[in-house]
Design a protein around this motif. Sequence first.
Motif, PDB file in Angstrom:
ATOM      1  N   ARG A 112     -23.312  77.673   3.931  1.00 10.55           N
ATOM      2  CA  ARG A 112     -24.591  78.328   4.200  1.00 10.55           C
ATOM      3  C   ARG A 112     -24.753  78.448   5.710  1.00 10.55           C
ATOM      4  NH1 ARG A 112     -29.706  77.081   5.584  1.00 10.55           N
ATOM      5  NH2 ARG A 112     -29.322  74.842   5.567  1.00 10.55           N
ATOM      6  N   PHE A 113     -24.843  79.690   6.195  1.00  9.21           N
ATOM      7  CA  PHE A 113     -24.954  79.947   7.628  1.00  9.21           C
ATOM      8  C   PHE A 113     -26.211  79.311   8.189  1.00  9.21           C
ATOM      9  CE2 PHE A 113     -26.311  82.731  11.181  1.00  9.21           C
ATOM     10  CZ  PHE A 113     -25.231  82.532  12.021  1.00  9.21           C
ATOM     11  N   ILE A 114     -26.066  78.563   9.280  1.00  9.08           N
ATOM     12  CA  ILE A 114     -27.204  77.921   9.944  1.00  9.08           C
ATOM     13  C   ILE A 114     -27.569  78.669  11.215  1.00  9.08           C
ATOM     14  CG2 ILE A 114     -27.975  75.843  11.145  1.00  9.08           C
ATOM     15  CD1 ILE A 114     -26.313  74.244   9.166  1.00  9.08           C
ATOM     16  N   GLY A 115     -26.569  79.005  12.006  1.00 10.32           N
ATOM     17  CA  GLY A 115     -26.839  79.698  13.258  1.00 10.32           C
ATOM     18  C   GLY A 115     -25.602  79.712  14.132  1.00 10.32           C
ATOM     19  N   LYS A 116     -25.795  80.155  15.348  1.00 13.35           N
ATOM     20  CA  LYS A 116     -24.698  80.190  16.310  1.00 13.35           C
ATOM     21  C   LYS A 116     -25.258  79.897  17.687  1.00 13.35           C
ATOM     22  CE  LYS A 116     -25.132  85.114  15.977  1.00 13.35           C
ATOM     23  NZ  LYS A 116     -24.534  86.319  15.507  1.00 13.35           N
ATOM     24  N   ALA A 117     -24.452  79.243  18.477  1.00 13.55           N
ATOM     25  CA  ALA A 117     -24.901  78.864  19.813  1.00 13.55           C
ATOM     26  C   ALA A 117     -23.697  78.612  20.704  1.00 13.55           C
ATOM     27  CB  ALA A 117     -25.778  77.616  19.741  1.00 13.55           C
ATOM     28  N   GLY A 118     -23.949  78.582  22.002  1.00 16.27           N
ATOM     29  CA  GLY A 118     -22.897  78.285  22.961  1.00 16.27           C
ATOM     30  C   GLY A 118     -22.609  76.803  23.058  1.00 16.27           C
ATOM     31  N   HIS A 119     -23.546  75.975  22.589  1.00 13.17           N
ATOM     32  CA  HIS A 119     -23.376  74.521  22.610  1.00 13.17           C
ATOM     33  C   HIS A 119     -23.870  73.966  21.286  1.00 13.17           C
ATOM     34  CE1 HIS A 119     -22.434  74.666  26.844  1.00 13.17           C
ATOM     35  NE2 HIS A 119     -23.475  75.454  27.011  1.00 13.17           N
ATOM     36  N   HIS A 120     -23.131  73.041  20.707  1.00 12.20           N
ATOM     37  CA  HIS A 120     -23.502  72.515  19.395  1.00 12.20           C
ATOM     38  C   HIS A 120     -23.782  71.021  19.410  1.00 12.20           C
ATOM     39  CE1 HIS A 120     -22.993  76.156  17.086  1.00 12.20           C
ATOM     40  NE2 HIS A 120     -21.951  76.413  17.827  1.00 12.20           N
ATOM     41  N   GLY A 121     -23.860  70.430  20.542  1.00  6.02           N
ATOM     42  CA  GLY A 121     -24.261  69.035  20.616  1.00  6.02           C
ATOM     43  C   GLY A 121     -23.199  68.040  20.218  1.00  6.02           C
ATOM     44  N   HIS A 122     -23.657  66.835  19.932  1.00  2.81           N
ATOM     45  CA  HIS A 122     -22.762  65.694  19.713  1.00  2.81           C
ATOM     46  C   HIS A 122     -21.909  65.832  18.466  1.00  2.81           C
ATOM     47  CE1 HIS A 122     -24.603  63.672  23.051  1.00  2.81           C
ATOM     48  NE2 HIS A 122     -25.806  63.799  22.512  1.00  2.81           N
ATOM     49  N   ALA A 123     -22.458  66.411  17.383  1.00  2.00           N
ATOM     50  CA  ALA A 123     -21.691  66.508  16.134  1.00  2.00           C
ATOM     51  C   ALA A 123     -20.435  67.351  16.333  1.00  2.00           C
ATOM     52  CB  ALA A 123     -22.563  67.083  15.024  1.00  2.00           C
ATOM     53  N   TRP A 124     -20.587  68.518  16.965  1.00  2.00           N
ATOM     54  CA  TRP A 124     -19.432  69.375  17.204  1.00  2.00           C
ATOM     55  C   TRP A 124     -18.467  68.719  18.190  1.00  2.00           C
ATOM     56  CZ3 TRP A 124     -17.674  72.123  21.616  1.00  2.00           C
ATOM     57  CH2 TRP A 124     -16.598  72.980  21.369  1.00  2.00           C
ATOM     58  N   ARG A 125     -18.982  68.123  19.265  1.00  2.00           N
ATOM     59  CA  ARG A 125     -18.133  67.465  20.267  1.00  2.00           C
ATOM     60  C   ARG A 125     -17.327  66.322  19.659  1.00  2.00           C
ATOM     61  NH1 ARG A 125     -17.288  70.153  24.783  1.00  2.00           N
ATOM     62  NH2 ARG A 125     -19.147  70.984  25.722  1.00  2.00           N
ATOM     63  N   ALA A 126     -17.925  65.608  18.710  1.00  2.00           N
ATOM     64  CA  ALA A 126     -17.212  64.493  18.068  1.00  2.00           C
ATOM     65  C   ALA A 126     -15.983  64.987  17.319  1.00  2.00           C
ATOM     66  CB  ALA A 126     -18.141  63.756  17.110  1.00  2.00           C
ATOM     67  N   VAL A 127     -16.031  66.200  16.801  1.00  2.00           N
ATOM     68  CA  VAL A 127     -14.902  66.761  16.060  1.00  2.00           C
ATOM     69  C   VAL A 127     -13.959  67.524  16.986  1.00  2.00           C
ATOM     70  CG1 VAL A 127     -14.266  68.354  14.216  1.00  2.00           C
ATOM     71  CG2 VAL A 127     -16.298  66.945  13.981  1.00  2.00           C
ATOM     72  N   ALA A 128     -14.530  68.360  17.860  1.00  2.00           N
ATOM     73  CA  ALA A 128     -13.716  69.242  18.702  1.00  2.00           C
ATOM     74  C   ALA A 128     -13.146  68.536  19.924  1.00  2.00           C
ATOM     75  CB  ALA A 128     -14.553  70.435  19.148  1.00  2.00           C
ATOM     76  N   GLY A 129     -13.763  67.433  20.336  1.00  2.00           N
ATOM     77  CA  GLY A 129     -13.308  66.716  21.518  1.00  2.00           C
ATOM     78  C   GLY A 129     -14.283  66.874  22.661  1.00  2.00           C
ATOM     79  N   GLU A 130     -14.416  65.846  23.436  1.00  2.00           N
ATOM     80  CA  GLU A 130     -15.409  65.817  24.504  1.00  2.00           C
ATOM     81  C   GLU A 130     -15.216  66.934  25.526  1.00  2.00           C
ATOM     82  OE1 GLU A 130     -18.882  64.708  25.770  1.00  2.00           O
ATOM     83  OE2 GLU A 130     -17.914  63.742  24.061  1.00  2.00           O
ATOM     84  N   HIS A 131     -13.973  67.362  25.736  1.00  2.00           N
ATOM     85  CA  HIS A 131     -13.702  68.381  26.748  1.00  2.00           C
ATOM     86  C   HIS A 131     -13.426  69.750  26.144  1.00  2.00           C
ATOM     87  CE1 HIS A 131     -13.779  65.323  29.810  1.00  2.00           C
ATOM     88  NE2 HIS A 131     -12.931  64.591  29.088  1.00  2.00           N
ATOM     89  N   ALA A 132     -13.750  69.930  24.871  1.00  2.00           N
ATOM     90  CA  ALA A 132     -13.532  71.224  24.220  1.00  2.00           C
ATOM     91  C   ALA A 132     -14.462  72.273  24.816  1.00  2.00           C
ATOM     92  CB  ALA A 132     -13.780  71.101  22.715  1.00  2.00           C
ATOM     93  N   ASP A 133     -13.963  73.483  24.923  1.00  2.00           N
ATOM     94  CA  ASP A 133     -14.750  74.599  25.458  1.00  2.00           C
ATOM     95  C   ASP A 133     -15.700  75.091  24.367  1.00  2.00           C
ATOM     96  OD1 ASP A 133     -15.714  77.014  26.499  1.00  2.00           O
ATOM     97  OD2 ASP A 133     -13.823  77.440  27.515  1.00  2.00           O
ATOM     98  N   PRO A 134     -17.011  75.131  24.607  1.00  2.00           N
ATOM     99  CA  PRO A 134     -17.951  75.553  23.570  1.00  2.00           C
ATOM    100  C   PRO A 134     -17.994  77.067  23.343  1.00  2.00           C
ATOM    101  CG  PRO A 134     -19.135  75.027  25.562  1.00  2.00           C
ATOM    102  CD  PRO A 134     -17.698  74.673  25.817  1.00  2.00           C
ATOM    103  N   ARG A 135     -17.242  77.844  24.138  1.00  2.00           N
ATOM    104  CA  ARG A 135     -17.231  79.299  23.948  1.00  2.00           C
ATOM    105  C   ARG A 135     -16.231  79.671  22.857  1.00  2.00           C
ATOM    106  NH1 ARG A 135     -15.169  81.633  28.815  1.00  2.00           N
ATOM    107  NH2 ARG A 135     -14.188  79.613  28.976  1.00  2.00           N
ATOM    108  N   GLY A 136     -16.718  80.394  21.859  1.00  2.00           N
ATOM    109  CA  GLY A 136     -15.842  80.817  20.775  1.00  2.00           C
ATOM    110  C   GLY A 136     -14.675  81.650  21.249  1.00  2.00           C
ATOM    111  N   SER A 137     -14.879  82.425  22.314  1.00  2.00           N
ATOM    112  CA  SER A 137     -13.813  83.300  22.810  1.00  2.00           C
ATOM    113  C   SER A 137     -12.658  82.523  23.426  1.00  2.00           C
ATOM    114  CB  SER A 137     -14.375  84.311  23.811  1.00  2.00           C
ATOM    115  OG  SER A 137     -15.028  83.650  24.878  1.00  2.00           O
TER     116      SER A 137
END
Length: 196
Positions: A112-137
């Motif tokens: 279920r689509f929630i939204g989209k953003a340039g930054h997703h906070g701690h939950a996304w960082r915990a999975v993607a890595g602390e230094h992951a680039d938040p830009r989808g491109s």
Amino acid sequence: MGTDIAGGVEVRPHGPGSPWLLTDVSPDDLPRHYDAFGLLFGVRNYAGFEPVAPGRNLPEDAGPDLRALQYDGTHDHTWVTWTELARIDWNALAPRVDDRIHEYELTSEGPRFIGKAGHHGHAWRAVAGEHADPRGSSYPEGTQWRADDRMWRVERLRPADVLRVDPQLRALFDIMRDLAERHGGDNVRLVVWFDS
């Protein structure tokens, strides 16, 4: 601070060479919808669309009533005719992925689509890595991250996605289409500017 749209719809009821007249139709009621701004005018184009009518400035032949609507501090003045809007391929994919990573809640009925953003906070960082680039491109299309009941995904949009979520824009286009049927597509135009 966000970016808002203003302007008006003009018609040339007597065709080329006649003056443009301001209608009572205005984009001022449009919500702050950056995907629409990007698709049509190249403003806040995080979705990576090839804009229809970017950076044209205020038309030299804009009517006095439209010119009177302007105020200080506006930017990115441009315009587009109904003929140009009618040529949009609503199913074409954007040339690149959205800079904003799309977030979904994983449910028993599917994502279920929630939204989209340039930054997703701690939950996304915990999975993607602390230094992951938040830009989808920064990632290939289809890249995704999952944690618990959340999924983040790199996607490309279609112009149809813009209309699907923006009933006010659909209503504006319907009015412009009706005006074009009476006056011709090249004699109906949307003139806009932005305020940030």
